[in-house]
Design a protein around this motif. Sequence first.
Motif, PDB file in Angstrom:
ATOM      1  N   ALA A  37       0.830  -1.211   0.000  1.00  0.00           N
ATOM      2  CA  ALA A  37       0.000   0.000   0.000  1.00  0.00           C
ATOM      3  C   ALA A  37       0.863   1.258   0.000  1.00  0.00           C
ATOM      4  O   ALA A  37       1.945   1.290   0.590  1.00  0.00           O
ATOM      5  N   HIS A  38       0.354   2.295  -0.665  1.00  0.00           N
ATOM      6  CA  HIS A  38       1.022   3.592  -0.687  1.00  0.00           C
ATOM      7  C   HIS A  38       0.355   4.606   0.243  1.00  0.00           C
ATOM      8  O   HIS A  38       0.969   5.589   0.636  1.00  0.00           O
ATOM      9  N   ALA A  39      -0.915   4.356   0.569  1.00  0.00           N
ATOM     10  CA  ALA A  39      -1.643   5.267   1.457  1.00  0.00           C
ATOM     11  C   ALA A  39      -2.721   4.493   2.192  1.00  0.00           C
ATOM     12  O   ALA A  39      -3.265   3.501   1.687  1.00  0.00           O
ATOM     13  N   ALA A 107      -0.760   9.520  -3.115  1.00  0.00           N
ATOM     14  CA  ALA A 107      -0.444   8.327  -3.905  1.00  0.00           C
ATOM     15  C   ALA A 107      -1.204   8.282  -5.232  1.00  0.00           C
ATOM     16  O   ALA A 107      -1.571   7.214  -5.706  1.00  0.00           O
ATOM     17  N   GLY A 108      -1.453   9.448  -5.806  1.00  0.00           N
ATOM     18  CA  GLY A 108      -2.151   9.489  -7.080  1.00  0.00           C
ATOM     19  C   GLY A 108      -3.657   9.434  -6.977  1.00  0.00           C
ATOM     20  O   GLY A 108      -4.356   9.414  -8.004  1.00  0.00           O
ATOM     21  N   PHE A 109      -4.199   9.440  -5.763  1.00  0.00           N
ATOM     22  CA  PHE A 109      -5.647   9.446  -5.538  1.00  0.00           C
ATOM     23  C   PHE A 109      -6.081  10.820  -5.019  1.00  0.00           C
ATOM     24  O   PHE A 109      -5.379  11.439  -4.214  1.00  0.00           O
ATOM     25  N   HIS A 110      -7.249  11.273  -5.468  1.00  0.00           N
ATOM     26  CA  HIS A 110      -7.829  12.502  -4.939  1.00  0.00           C
ATOM     27  C   HIS A 110      -8.851  12.120  -3.869  1.00  0.00           C
ATOM     28  O   HIS A 110      -9.723  11.269  -4.097  1.00  0.00           O
ATOM     29  N   VAL A 111      -8.753  12.739  -2.705  1.00  0.00           N
ATOM     30  CA  VAL A 111      -9.598  12.374  -1.569  1.00  0.00           C
ATOM     31  C   VAL A 111     -10.344  13.602  -1.041  1.00  0.00           C
ATOM     32  O   VAL A 111      -9.743  14.665  -0.856  1.00  0.00           O
ATOM     33  N   ARG A 112     -11.650  13.454  -0.811  1.00  0.00           N
ATOM     34  CA  ARG A 112     -12.443  14.471  -0.123  1.00  0.00           C
ATOM     35  C   ARG A 112     -13.026  13.854   1.142  1.00  0.00           C
ATOM     36  O   ARG A 112     -13.327  12.646   1.181  1.00  0.00           O
ATOM     37  N   THR A 113     -13.202  14.676   2.181  1.00  0.00           N
ATOM     38  CA  THR A 113     -13.670  14.162   3.468  1.00  0.00           C
ATOM     39  C   THR A 113     -15.016  14.754   3.848  1.00  0.00           C
ATOM     40  O   THR A 113     -15.306  15.917   3.556  1.00  0.00           O
ATOM     41  N   PHE A 114     -15.822  13.939   4.516  1.00  0.00           N
ATOM     42  CA  PHE A 114     -17.174  14.339   4.894  1.00  0.00           C
ATOM     43  C   PHE A 114     -17.501  13.829   6.294  1.00  0.00           C
ATOM     44  O   PHE A 114     -16.875  12.912   6.808  1.00  0.00           O
ATOM     45  N   GLY A 115     -18.533  14.424   6.878  1.00  0.00           N
ATOM     46  CA  GLY A 115     -19.056  13.929   8.152  1.00  0.00           C
ATOM     47  C   GLY A 115     -18.415  14.580   9.349  1.00  0.00           C
ATOM     48  O   GLY A 115     -18.369  15.794   9.455  1.00  0.00           O
TER      49      GLY A 115
END
Length: 225
Positions: A37-39, A107-115
């Motif tokens: 895993a990278h992230a 790691a090349g992924f776009h992440v958004r956070t909620f909650g």
Amino acid sequence: MKLTKYTHACVRLEKAQRVLVIDPGTFSEAEEALAGAHAVLVTHEHNDHIDRPAVLTALRSDASLQVYAPAGVATALKEAALKETAREEDVARRIHAVEPGSEFEVAGFHVRTFGGQHAVIHAQIPVVANIGYLVDANVFHPGDSFVVPDGITVSTLLVPIHAPWSKVGEVVDFVISVRAPKAFPVHDGLLNELGRGIVEGHVTRIGARYGTTYERLSPRESVDV
């Protein structure tokens, strides 16, 4: 993007030879999920969502691995790392605290956070922080909550189909509210086949009326999303 489900709440996402793991907990095959895993994204502090020794071992084994978690989880991981030796400072630097309403690339992924809050189990049980993650504007993992991401369209929904904090009607309403074209189960480690059949029957039948196709995934089973 390839999605692999592990037992209970853990999933592994892979694309372009990059790997992101969400909630490698003690109910899951955490070490297997974390291999290469990278992230890592952690929704909250409960052990069924984070196997702390496994995550720390992965951090020590790979100097590029990054971990993102609510502040309390991130702090506890850093403290555990620094107790070992001062040389663990590099490990601690790769553990990041996240809050709801943020965005980042890892790691090349776009992440958004909620909650922000775990679903209520009981009035006498303290509520802990919980972050839902949307990855690449596609896969949404809500952790232990039914938070509906606002202002976006979710393509792939991971549905907590059974928990001490939920009932079947709430699971169905969550699926209806998000209206993702595809839905797959998480948080199912405590269900037997009889209970699973009841919950999944309702989610499949009623979800279809609102445009959601629900598909069961067994541990270690993969699907392209």
